[in-house]
Motif scaffolding. Structure first.
Motif, short mmCIF file in Angstrom:
data_model
loop_
_atom_site.label_atom_id
_atom_site.label_comp_id
_atom_site.label_asym_id
_atom_site.label_seq_id
_atom_site.Cartn_x
_atom_site.Cartn_y
_atom_site.Cartn_z
N TRP A 267 0.82 -1.21 0.00
CA TRP A 267 0.00 0.00 0.00
C TRP A 267 0.85 1.26 0.00
O TRP A 267 0.53 2.24 -0.65
N SER A 268 1.95 1.26 0.74
CA SER A 268 2.86 2.41 0.80
C SER A 268 4.20 2.04 0.19
O SER A 268 4.51 0.85 0.06
N PRO A 269 5.03 3.02 -0.18
CA PRO A 269 6.35 2.69 -0.75
C PRO A 269 7.20 1.82 0.16
O PRO A 269 7.87 0.90 -0.31
N THR A 270 7.18 2.08 1.46
CA THR A 270 7.98 1.26 2.37
C THR A 270 7.43 -0.16 2.47
O THR A 270 8.20 -1.11 2.62
N MET A 271 6.12 -0.31 2.39
CA MET A 271 5.54 -1.65 2.38
C MET A 271 5.91 -2.39 1.10
O MET A 271 6.14 -3.60 1.11
#
Length: 314
Positions: A267-271
């Motif tokens: 969902w997020s760039p770090t994920m």
């Protein structure tokens, strides 16, 4: 009688003594800065360099997975593949929407609380400062776990209360999960930024506020036209840190995704980076995505700083 070739120390001019003192001060300053640069090189420059090295290679299995893996040099292949991945691009879209909702809520609430605590009508200011700051004292992972419990039906008194009131709000729904993430972040960071804004308000000369009162400005006008403009630098700095922190969002969506599968594991760039590294075992692409994220953070920092400087100069 022989004339000495060297000048005695007592006959040194004041300028020479001042120059010697400056050299000693520079040497002492350099000595104290050495530990910082050593740690900076070990914990920042070295990981970035290693990530850059890993991003140029890819591990490939042979013999249907029984022949082991070999490392192949792919150059910029990991970067082009990451930039062409719709999931990676979509993760930035999610963060952009998150920032559009989270930043105004968090900054607005923190600034409002700071103005309220700074007002002459507020008593027990020290108590309210500590009370508002306490949520930030809770580590991000623990805060996400707490809210995961509060969002879970059948376990949480919050959901039971909403059900009693006739609400069927599902904190893990396809659309509602987004606001659940925003709530976790806002709860944790409003108090922290309130302390920063309050410190900026305390630096405003009291003579300026007294002059505004003498000129007939009320509390609202003083807050909007005197106090807020005078802490522009603090607001810009807070906004910069908030944006850089927002694009690194991980804890809240990662834990909420355990109950809200619609979010996805990227969902997020770090994920996305986490999934590539520890689920797909593609460390080269994970390293490339990390460097691209760092570039985006740097560009955003530059843009926010430039816009903030223009606002301060306006």
């Amino acid at each position: 009688m022989a004339v000495p070739l060297t000048t005695p120390a007592k006959s040194r001019t004041p300028a020479a003594r001042a120059g010697g003192n400056r050299r000693n001060e520079r040497g002492a300053a350099a000595l104290f800065m050495v530990p910082f640069f050593v740690l900076f090189a070990l914990v920042t420059l070295a990981p970035i360099g290693y990530a850059a090295y890993m991003s140029l290679y890819r591990e490939q299995s042979s013999g249907l997975g029984f022949g082991g893996t070999e490392r192949l040099f792919v150059g910029l292949g990991n970067f082009t593949e990451t930039l062409a991945d719709e999931r990676f691009l979509a993760s930035f879209g999610h963060i952009a929407l998150y920032c559009a909702v989270y930043i105004p809520v968090m900054i607005g609430a923190a600034l409002g609380l700071a103005l309220l605590v700074d007002s002459a009508l507020t008593r027990a200011k020290r108590f309210f400062q500590i009370a508002y700051y306490l949520p930030h004292a809770v580590p991000g992972l623990i805060a996400s776990l707490i809210w995961l419990y509060l969002y879970t039906p059948g376990l949480s008194p919050l959901t039971d209360t909403l059900a009693t009131l006739g609400s069927d709000w599902n904190f893990f729904g396809k659309d509602e999960a987004f606001f659940s993430i925003v709530n976790v972040s806002a709860w944790q960071w409003i108090g922290y930024n309130m302390i920063i804004f309050y410190a900026g308000l305390q630096a405003i000369p009291r003579e300026t506020l007294e002059a505004a009162t003498v000129d007939g400005a009320g509390a609202w006008r003083t807050a909007l036209q005197v106090k807020i403009p005078m802490i522009r630098s603090t607001v810009v700095l807070t906004l910069l840190f908030t944006i850089v922190g927002a694009i690194q969002l991980f804890d809240a969506p990662k834990l909420i995704q355990l109950r809200a599968a619609e979010l996805g594991t990227d969902w997020s760039p770090t994920m996305y980076i986490f999934a590539q590294a520890f689920e797909n075992r593609d460390y080269g692409q994970a390293a490339a995505a990390s460097l691209l994220l760092a570039v985006v953070a740097g560009v955003l920092s530059y843009v926010v700083t430039k816009l903030g400087n223009r606002w301060k100069a306006a």
